[in-house]
Write a protein that holds these residues in place. Sequence first.
Motif, PDB file in Angstrom:
ATOM      1  N   ASP A  26     -20.203  -2.453  34.238  1.00 43.74           N
ATOM      2  CA  ASP A  26     -20.130  -2.729  32.696  1.00 43.74           C
ATOM      3  C   ASP A  26     -20.909  -1.520  31.809  1.00 43.74           C
ATOM      4  O   ASP A  26     -20.265  -0.555  31.131  1.00 43.74           O
ATOM      5  CB  ASP A  26     -21.808  -3.332  32.996  1.00 43.74           C
ATOM      6  N   ARG A  27     -20.919  -0.387  32.746  1.00 44.46           N
ATOM      7  CA  ARG A  27     -21.437   0.854  32.511  1.00 44.46           C
ATOM      8  C   ARG A  27     -20.638   1.603  32.502  1.00 44.46           C
ATOM      9  O   ARG A  27     -20.054   2.564  31.221  1.00 44.46           O
ATOM     10  CB  ARG A  27     -22.429   1.730  33.730  1.00 44.46           C
ATOM     11  N   GLU A  28     -19.230   1.510  33.473  1.00 42.94           N
ATOM     12  CA  GLU A  28     -17.595   2.091  33.222  1.00 42.94           C
ATOM     13  C   GLU A  28     -17.360   1.747  32.093  1.00 42.94           C
ATOM     14  O   GLU A  28     -16.819   2.437  31.424  1.00 42.94           O
ATOM     15  CB  GLU A  28     -17.147   2.220  34.314  1.00 42.94           C
ATOM     16  N   LEU A  29     -17.254   0.396  31.735  1.00 45.51           N
ATOM     17  CA  LEU A  29     -16.390   0.148  29.890  1.00 45.51           C
ATOM     18  C   LEU A  29     -17.374   0.938  29.059  1.00 45.51           C
ATOM     19  O   LEU A  29     -16.290   1.344  28.310  1.00 45.51           O
ATOM     20  CB  LEU A  29     -16.361  -1.717  30.835  1.00 45.51           C
ATOM     21  N   THR A  30     -18.316   0.930  28.892  1.00 48.35           N
ATOM     22  CA  THR A  30     -18.944   1.746  27.731  1.00 48.35           C
ATOM     23  C   THR A  30     -18.972   3.023  27.954  1.00 48.35           C
ATOM     24  O   THR A  30     -18.353   2.922  27.120  1.00 48.35           O
ATOM     25  CB  THR A  30     -21.278   1.448  28.449  1.00 48.35           C
ATOM     26  N   GLU A  31     -19.005   2.993  28.952  1.00 42.66           N
ATOM     27  CA  GLU A  31     -18.445   4.725  28.536  1.00 42.66           C
ATOM     28  C   GLU A  31     -17.290   5.284  28.540  1.00 42.66           C
ATOM     29  O   GLU A  31     -16.776   6.057  27.568  1.00 42.66           O
ATOM     30  CB  GLU A  31     -18.928   5.827  30.711  1.00 42.66           C
ATOM     31  N   LEU A  32     -16.409   4.591  29.005  1.00 45.77           N
ATOM     32  CA  LEU A  32     -15.129   5.078  28.795  1.00 45.77           C
ATOM     33  C   LEU A  32     -14.406   4.509  27.122  1.00 45.77           C
ATOM     34  O   LEU A  32     -13.534   4.796  26.704  1.00 45.77           O
ATOM     35  CB  LEU A  32     -14.060   4.405  29.508  1.00 45.77           C
ATOM     36  N   GLY A  33     -15.549   3.494  27.091  1.00 48.29           N
ATOM     37  CA  GLY A  33     -14.791   2.770  25.586  1.00 48.29           C
ATOM     38  C   GLY A  33     -15.963   3.833  24.055  1.00 48.29           C
ATOM     39  O   GLY A  33     -15.791   4.169  23.542  1.00 48.29           O
ATOM     40  N   GLN A  34     -16.616   4.979  24.837  1.00 48.43           N
ATOM     41  CA  GLN A  34     -16.191   6.073  24.403  1.00 48.43           C
ATOM     42  C   GLN A  34     -15.631   7.959  24.189  1.00 48.43           C
ATOM     43  O   GLN A  34     -15.617   8.388  22.871  1.00 48.43           O
ATOM     44  CB  GLN A  34     -17.673   6.634  24.706  1.00 48.43           C
ATOM     45  N   ALA A  40      -6.497   1.331  23.399  1.00 45.55           N
ATOM     46  CA  ALA A  40      -6.022   2.220  24.403  1.00 45.55           C
ATOM     47  C   ALA A  40      -6.316   1.640  25.719  1.00 45.55           C
ATOM     48  O   ALA A  40      -6.006   1.877  26.237  1.00 45.55           O
ATOM     49  CB  ALA A  40      -6.785   3.169  23.874  1.00 45.55           C
ATOM     50  N   LEU A  41      -8.147   1.597  25.687  1.00 41.43           N
ATOM     51  CA  LEU A  41      -8.640   1.692  26.981  1.00 41.43           C
ATOM     52  C   LEU A  41      -7.739  -0.055  28.051  1.00 41.43           C
ATOM     53  O   LEU A  41      -7.209  -0.050  29.123  1.00 41.43           O
ATOM     54  CB  LEU A  41      -9.918   0.733  27.116  1.00 41.43           C
ATOM     55  N   ARG A  54     -14.612  -9.573  25.787  1.00 43.68           N
ATOM     56  CA  ARG A  54     -16.194 -10.651  26.168  1.00 43.68           C
ATOM     57  C   ARG A  54     -16.629 -10.071  27.703  1.00 43.68           C
ATOM     58  O   ARG A  54     -18.038 -10.228  27.619  1.00 43.68           O
ATOM     59  CB  ARG A  54     -14.824 -11.682  27.049  1.00 43.68           C
ATOM     60  N   TYR A  55     -15.807  -8.579  28.006  1.00 48.38           N
ATOM     61  CA  TYR A  55     -16.768  -8.248  29.496  1.00 48.38           C
ATOM     62  C   TYR A  55     -17.606  -7.724  28.965  1.00 48.38           C
ATOM     63  O   TYR A  55     -18.950  -7.903  29.309  1.00 48.38           O
ATOM     64  CB  TYR A  55     -15.777  -7.455  29.989  1.00 48.38           C
ATOM     65  N   GLN A  56     -17.863  -7.363  27.696  1.00 51.65           N
ATOM     66  CA  GLN A  56     -18.802  -6.487  27.224  1.00 51.65           C
ATOM     67  C   GLN A  56     -20.141  -7.495  26.983  1.00 51.65           C
ATOM     68  O   GLN A  56     -21.187  -6.097  27.035  1.00 51.65           O
ATOM     69  CB  GLN A  56     -18.277  -4.817  25.967  1.00 51.65           C
ATOM     70  N   ALA A  57     -19.817  -8.161  26.250  1.00 50.53           N
ATOM     71  CA  ALA A  57     -20.965  -9.087  26.501  1.00 50.53           C
ATOM     72  C   ALA A  57     -21.244  -9.831  27.202  1.00 50.53           C
ATOM     73  O   ALA A  57     -22.561 -10.664  26.797  1.00 50.53           O
ATOM     74  CB  ALA A  57     -20.209 -10.096  24.974  1.00 50.53           C
ATOM     75  N   GLY A  58     -20.815  -9.941  27.815  1.00 53.87           N
ATOM     76  CA  GLY A  58     -21.721  -9.745  29.344  1.00 53.87           C
ATOM     77  C   GLY A  58     -20.910 -11.716  28.852  1.00 53.87           C
ATOM     78  O   GLY A  58     -21.602 -12.395  30.246  1.00 53.87           O
ATOM     79  N   THR A  59     -20.418 -12.389  28.442  1.00 56.05           N
ATOM     80  CA  THR A  59     -19.922 -13.922  28.583  1.00 56.05           C
ATOM     81  C   THR A  59     -18.975 -13.828  29.394  1.00 56.05           C
ATOM     82  O   THR A  59     -18.447 -15.745  29.969  1.00 56.05           O
ATOM     83  CB  THR A  59     -19.228 -14.512  27.165  1.00 56.05           C
ATOM     84  N   ALA A  67     -12.695  -3.899  37.346  1.00 53.97           N
ATOM     85  CA  ALA A  67     -13.239  -2.728  37.658  1.00 53.97           C
ATOM     86  C   ALA A  67     -12.938  -2.293  38.541  1.00 53.97           C
ATOM     87  O   ALA A  67     -12.845  -1.008  38.559  1.00 53.97           O
ATOM     88  CB  ALA A  67     -14.478  -3.911  39.100  1.00 53.97           C
ATOM     89  N   GLU A  68     -12.341  -2.200  39.929  1.00 53.47           N
ATOM     90  CA  GLU A  68     -11.331  -1.142  40.766  1.00 53.47           C
ATOM     91  C   GLU A  68     -10.814   0.139  39.854  1.00 53.47           C
ATOM     92  O   GLU A  68     -10.677   0.860  39.831  1.00 53.47           O
ATOM     93  CB  GLU A  68     -10.580  -1.391  41.416  1.00 53.47           C
ATOM     94  N   ARG A  69     -10.356  -0.109  38.519  1.00 56.12           N
ATOM     95  CA  ARG A  69      -9.048   0.054  37.795  1.00 56.12           C
ATOM     96  C   ARG A  69     -10.447   0.474  37.246  1.00 56.12           C
ATOM     97  O   ARG A  69      -9.897   2.241  36.947  1.00 56.12           O
ATOM     98  CB  ARG A  69      -7.845  -0.649  37.198  1.00 56.12           C
ATOM     99  N   LEU A  70     -10.811   0.318  36.497  1.00 55.25           N
ATOM    100  CA  LEU A  70     -11.878   1.027  35.232  1.00 55.25           C
ATOM    101  C   LEU A  70     -12.558   2.087  35.958  1.00 55.25           C
ATOM    102  O   LEU A  70     -12.075   2.940  36.119  1.00 55.25           O
ATOM    103  CB  LEU A  70     -12.604  -0.071  34.882  1.00 55.25           C
ATOM    104  N   HIS A  71     -13.536   1.573  37.643  1.00 56.99           N
ATOM    105  CA  HIS A  71     -13.605   3.077  38.435  1.00 56.99           C
ATOM    106  C   HIS A  71     -12.956   3.912  38.589  1.00 56.99           C
ATOM    107  O   HIS A  71     -13.321   5.506  38.527  1.00 56.99           O
ATOM    108  CB  HIS A  71     -14.384   2.288  39.880  1.00 56.99           C
ATOM    109  N   TRP A  72     -11.783   3.444  38.952  1.00 55.19           N
ATOM    110  CA  TRP A  72     -10.260   5.025  39.033  1.00 55.19           C
ATOM    111  C   TRP A  72     -10.603   5.791  37.724  1.00 55.19           C
ATOM    112  O   TRP A  72     -10.348   6.453  37.664  1.00 55.19           O
ATOM    113  CB  TRP A  72      -8.690   4.378  39.826  1.00 55.19           C
ATOM    114  N   LEU A  73     -10.261   4.528  36.723  1.00 52.31           N
ATOM    115  CA  LEU A  73      -9.969   5.247  35.677  1.00 52.31           C
ATOM    116  C   LEU A  73     -11.060   6.559  35.378  1.00 52.31           C
ATOM    117  O   LEU A  73     -11.154   7.613  34.725  1.00 52.31           O
ATOM    118  CB  LEU A  73      -9.695   4.473  34.250  1.00 52.31           C
ATOM    119  N   ALA A  74     -12.586   5.914  35.260  1.00 53.21           N
ATOM    120  CA  ALA A  74     -13.576   6.732  34.587  1.00 53.21           C
ATOM    121  C   ALA A  74     -13.865   8.241  35.637  1.00 53.21           C
ATOM    122  O   ALA A  74     -14.045   8.616  35.323  1.00 53.21           O
ATOM    123  CB  ALA A  74     -14.993   5.857  35.763  1.00 53.21           C
TER     124      ALA A  74
END
Length: 114
Positions: A26-34, A40-41, A54-59, A67-74
Motif C-alpha cells: 500500500d505504501r510502496e504503491l503510493t510512493e511509486l505513484g509519485q 507506466a507503473l 482498486r489496490y489504491q482504493a483498498g477495494t 507486492a514482491e514486484r512493487l517492493h523490488w521496484l521501490a
Amino acid sequence: MPRNWCWEHHGRCQGGPDGTASPLPDRELTELGQVFDLDALARLIGSSSVSLRRYQAGTRRVPARLAERLHWLALVVGDLRGAYNEVGVRRWFERARSGLGGARRLPAGRLGSG
C-alpha cells in the motif's frame, strides 16, 4: 525518494531472509505513484492501471506476487534516486542496458514480462 527509501520511509519494515525489507504494497504503491504515472507503473509491475486503482482504493488486496514486484521496484527506485532525479529514474527504465543480455534490452520490458 532517498537512497534506501524503503528502510528510511517505512519505520516498520522488517528484515527479510535476503537482507531486504518486507513488502508494504500500500505504501510502496503510493510512493511509486509519485514517480511514475499509473499506466507506466502498471506496465513495470505487470498489472493494469484499473487493478492499481482498486489496490489504491483498498477495494482489492495486492496479490503477493505483485507486492514482491512493487517492493523490488521501490528498492531499485530508491537506489536510483541516489544518482538521478525523478525524470532520470523514469528514463532509466526506458534505456537499453547491455547487462540484460543485449544492446536493445530495456529494464521496463524485462520487468513487465515477469
